[in-house]
Write an enzyme that holds these catalytic residues in place. Structure first.
Site, PDB file in Angstrom:
ATOM      1  N   HIS A  24       0.812  -1.218   0.000  1.00 17.69           N
ATOM      2  CA  HIS A  24       0.000   0.000   0.000  1.00 17.69           C
ATOM      3  C   HIS A  24       0.846   1.268   0.000  1.00 17.69           C
ATOM      4  CE1 HIS A  24       0.819   0.849   4.268  1.00 17.69           C
ATOM      5  NE2 HIS A  24       0.591  -0.435   4.501  1.00 17.69           N
ATOM      6  N   CYS A  28       3.219  -5.178   6.332  1.00 19.29           N
ATOM      7  CA  CYS A  28       2.847  -4.797   4.966  1.00 19.29           C
ATOM      8  C   CYS A  28       4.085  -4.347   4.188  1.00 19.29           C
ATOM      9  CB  CYS A  28       1.831  -3.658   4.979  1.00 19.29           C
ATOM     10  SG  CYS A  28       0.204  -4.128   5.596  1.00 19.29           S
TER      11      CYS A  28
END
Length: 158
Positions: A78, A97
């Site tokens: 992201h 992430c």
């Protein structure tokens, strides 16, 4: 391919290298899974709250741009506008992430926007050289990480 030790992502299409992008992956205490993960969802903006994935109140970001889901347990690739820009390509600071530099609201001309615009649900993202284990076959579409004998034996559905 995301190389967590090199803090880079090499983006290829049909075998041709399109770009090498600086990233930040999971920190030492919260590393990113290794292995092949399939993009299952793409969100222009989403909320990420640590309570939903077992991190308590460590973070609650209401407007994460260019969020690409890689696992059912909450691993995303992201955009990140809140970290110091020096971490991209230099250190791993996330909660598991893979982060790409972005701006608040998401920018088409940022590394995160560029990658988001060139990705599709079903694309495979491979992470290597992380300090974590290989993603489990049932965590998203992780069957790519099973050897053929186990796949044929049906262990992907057990």
């Amino acid at each position: 391919m995301v190389d967590a030790a090199e803090h880079t992502m090499r983006v290829r299409r049909d075998g041709e290298l399109l770009a090498t992008v600086p990233v930040t992956a999971g920190a030492r205490k919260t590393p990113t899974y290794n292995g092949r993960m399939v993009i299952t969802e793409m969100l222009e903006v989403t909320r990420m709250n640590g309570r939903t994935v077992g991190f308590g109140g460590e973070y609650d970001i209401p407007d994460v741009p260019h969020a690409i889901r890689l696992t059912g347990s909450g691993t995303f690739l992201h955009g990140n506008y809140w970290a110091d820009t020096g971490v991209f390509g230099g250190s791993n600071v996330s909660h598991g992430c893979v982060g790409l530099r972005d701006v608040k609201g998401g920018g088409a001309d940022t590394p995160a926007g560029w990658f988001f615009d060139r990705s599709l649900v079903g694309d495979v993202v491979e992470v290597v050289n992380s300090q974590d284990r290989t993603v489990a076959p049932d965590n998203g579409l992780g069957g790519w990480n099973m050897n053929w004998t186990k796949w044929k034996a049906g262990t992907a559905v057990k």
